[in-house]
Write a protein that holds these residues in place. Sequence first.
Motif, short mmCIF file in Angstrom:
data_model
loop_
_atom_site.label_atom_id
_atom_site.label_comp_id
_atom_site.label_asym_id
_atom_site.label_seq_id
_atom_site.Cartn_x
_atom_site.Cartn_y
_atom_site.Cartn_z
N LEU A 51 -8.62 48.49 26.30
CA LEU A 51 -8.46 48.35 27.75
C LEU A 51 -9.66 48.91 28.53
CD1 LEU A 51 -6.55 47.62 30.13
CD2 LEU A 51 -5.54 49.90 29.86
N LYS A 52 -10.37 49.83 27.93
CA LYS A 52 -11.44 50.56 28.61
C LYS A 52 -12.49 49.68 29.27
CE LYS A 52 -14.25 54.62 27.66
NZ LYS A 52 -14.65 55.51 26.56
N PRO A 53 -13.05 48.66 28.60
CA PRO A 53 -14.09 47.86 29.27
C PRO A 53 -13.58 47.10 30.50
CG PRO A 53 -14.11 47.48 26.90
CD PRO A 53 -12.89 48.29 27.20
N GLU A 54 -12.34 46.67 30.48
CA GLU A 54 -11.77 45.94 31.62
C GLU A 54 -11.31 46.89 32.72
OE1 GLU A 54 -11.83 42.69 31.97
OE2 GLU A 54 -12.75 42.46 30.00
N GLY A 55 -11.05 48.13 32.37
CA GLY A 55 -10.70 49.13 33.38
C GLY A 55 -9.41 49.86 33.11
N TRP A 56 -9.50 51.18 32.93
CA TRP A 56 -8.31 52.01 32.87
C TRP A 56 -7.70 52.10 34.26
CZ3 TRP A 56 -10.50 56.72 29.71
CH2 TRP A 56 -10.55 56.38 28.35
N ILE A 57 -8.54 51.88 35.25
CA ILE A 57 -8.12 51.87 36.64
C ILE A 57 -8.67 50.60 37.26
CG2 ILE A 57 -7.93 54.38 36.91
CD1 ILE A 57 -10.91 52.77 38.41
N SER A 58 -8.22 50.30 38.46
CA SER A 58 -8.82 49.18 39.18
C SER A 58 -8.99 49.54 40.64
CB SER A 58 -7.97 47.91 39.04
OG SER A 58 -6.73 48.06 39.68
N PHE A 59 -9.93 48.89 41.27
CA PHE A 59 -10.19 49.04 42.70
C PHE A 59 -9.77 47.76 43.40
CE2 PHE A 59 -13.31 51.71 40.57
CZ PHE A 59 -13.26 52.88 41.29
N GLN A 60 -9.33 47.90 44.63
CA GLN A 60 -8.91 46.74 45.40
C GLN A 60 -8.98 47.10 46.88
OE1 GLN A 60 -4.80 45.87 44.62
NE2 GLN A 60 -5.01 43.72 45.18
N ASN A 61 -9.42 46.18 47.71
CA ASN A 61 -9.43 46.40 49.16
C ASN A 61 -8.31 45.58 49.77
OD1 ASN A 61 -11.63 48.09 49.02
ND2 ASN A 61 -13.10 46.51 49.54
N LEU A 62 -7.40 46.27 50.44
CA LEU A 62 -6.30 45.63 51.13
C LEU A 62 -6.29 46.09 52.58
CD1 LEU A 62 -3.48 46.09 48.45
CD2 LEU A 62 -4.82 44.03 48.91
N ALA A 63 -6.56 45.16 53.48
CA ALA A 63 -6.65 45.47 54.91
C ALA A 63 -7.69 46.56 55.12
CB ALA A 63 -5.29 45.84 55.47
N ASP A 64 -7.29 47.70 55.66
CA ASP A 64 -8.23 48.79 55.92
C ASP A 64 -8.16 49.89 54.86
OD1 ASP A 64 -5.70 49.63 56.61
OD2 ASP A 64 -6.35 50.74 58.38
N LYS A 65 -7.62 49.54 53.65
CA LYS A 65 -7.43 50.53 52.59
C LYS A 65 -8.18 50.14 51.32
CE LYS A 65 -2.87 51.62 54.29
NZ LYS A 65 -1.48 51.31 54.15
N GLN A 66 -8.72 51.15 50.67
CA GLN A 66 -9.26 50.98 49.33
C GLN A 66 -8.20 51.55 48.38
OE1 GLN A 66 -12.66 53.40 48.20
NE2 GLN A 66 -13.37 51.82 46.79
N VAL A 67 -7.70 50.71 47.52
CA VAL A 67 -6.64 51.12 46.60
C VAL A 67 -7.23 51.34 45.22
CG1 VAL A 67 -4.44 50.45 45.55
CG2 VAL A 67 -4.94 49.80 47.92
N SER A 69 -5.90 51.92 41.54
CA SER A 69 -4.65 51.77 40.80
C SER A 69 -4.78 52.29 39.38
CB SER A 69 -4.23 50.30 40.77
OG SER A 69 -3.02 50.17 40.05
N PHE A 70 -3.81 53.08 38.97
CA PHE A 70 -3.73 53.59 37.61
C PHE A 70 -2.75 52.76 36.78
CE2 PHE A 70 -5.64 57.02 39.86
CZ PHE A 70 -6.42 57.71 38.94
N ALA A 71 -2.26 51.65 37.35
CA ALA A 71 -1.28 50.80 36.67
C ALA A 71 -1.73 50.34 35.28
CB ALA A 71 -0.92 49.60 37.55
N PRO A 72 -3.02 50.03 35.06
CA PRO A 72 -3.41 49.59 33.72
C PRO A 72 -3.11 50.61 32.62
CG PRO A 72 -5.12 49.02 35.28
CD PRO A 72 -4.14 49.89 36.02
N LEU A 73 -3.00 51.89 32.97
CA LEU A 73 -2.74 52.93 31.97
C LEU A 73 -1.26 53.18 31.72
CD1 LEU A 73 -5.40 55.60 32.99
CD2 LEU A 73 -5.39 54.17 30.94
N MET A 74 -0.40 52.65 32.55
CA MET A 74 1.02 53.00 32.47
C MET A 74 1.69 52.54 31.19
SD MET A 74 1.52 54.97 34.94
CE MET A 74 -0.18 55.51 34.90
N SER A 75 1.18 51.50 30.53
CA SER A 75 1.76 51.08 29.26
C SER A 75 1.49 52.09 28.14
CB SER A 75 1.24 49.70 28.86
OG SER A 75 -0.15 49.75 28.65
N LEU A 76 0.62 53.05 28.39
CA LEU A 76 0.27 54.07 27.39
C LEU A 76 1.03 55.38 27.61
CD1 LEU A 76 -3.61 53.59 27.51
CD2 LEU A 76 -1.97 52.47 25.98
N ARG A 77 1.87 55.44 28.62
CA ARG A 77 2.44 56.71 29.07
C ARG A 77 3.29 57.44 28.03
NH1 ARG A 77 5.62 52.84 31.36
NH2 ARG A 77 7.85 53.10 31.10
#
Length: 166
Positions: A51-67, A69-77
């Motif tokens: 998963l590491k090359p694709e991103g353990w985390i992700s960035f996203q811009n929604l409206a006036d927010k930079q999000v 996300s740690f969701a990609p790591l949740m399957s490893l919890r």
Amino acid sequence: MFRSFGLQCLTGICALSLASSVFATETTSSTGERSDVIPPLDTFKTMADDLKPEGWISFQNLADKQVVSFAPLMSLRCRLKEIRYSVDSKDLDESFPVPKCNREYPFHVEPQGLERPYDIEYRVDTVQALAVQLSWDDGSKSKIAYYEPCPAVGTAPCAYLVGSRE
């Protein structure tokens, strides 16, 4: 260069379902209760490496927010002890909470819904880079991975791996 987040999720879900069915075995106690076994730690570490090359985390811009996300790591919890991270530094001075493991379905990730518990929000263009390190339930730690938002990041989540070190 980057696959869509939807394709990543679909691929991940298929792989996790297969891994879950292959590695999770079921035993019955003397009381007749079912107790599932979580797959070996090496399985989770391999998944994290994949998963590491694709991103353990992700960035996203929604409206006036930079999000972020740690969701990609949740399957490893189920084998994660802690997720350490830092914004625009290498200090690893923050900790992201690891949700409780569902031992019956160790790779299942609950939908975020309206609350989005896997995300942290900032003002747009606040985070230039994020350092992430995983601590496993046996006390071992991953290499530190450094991510930046994809160029011209928009509403599609993505991250760009810029390096890693011990």
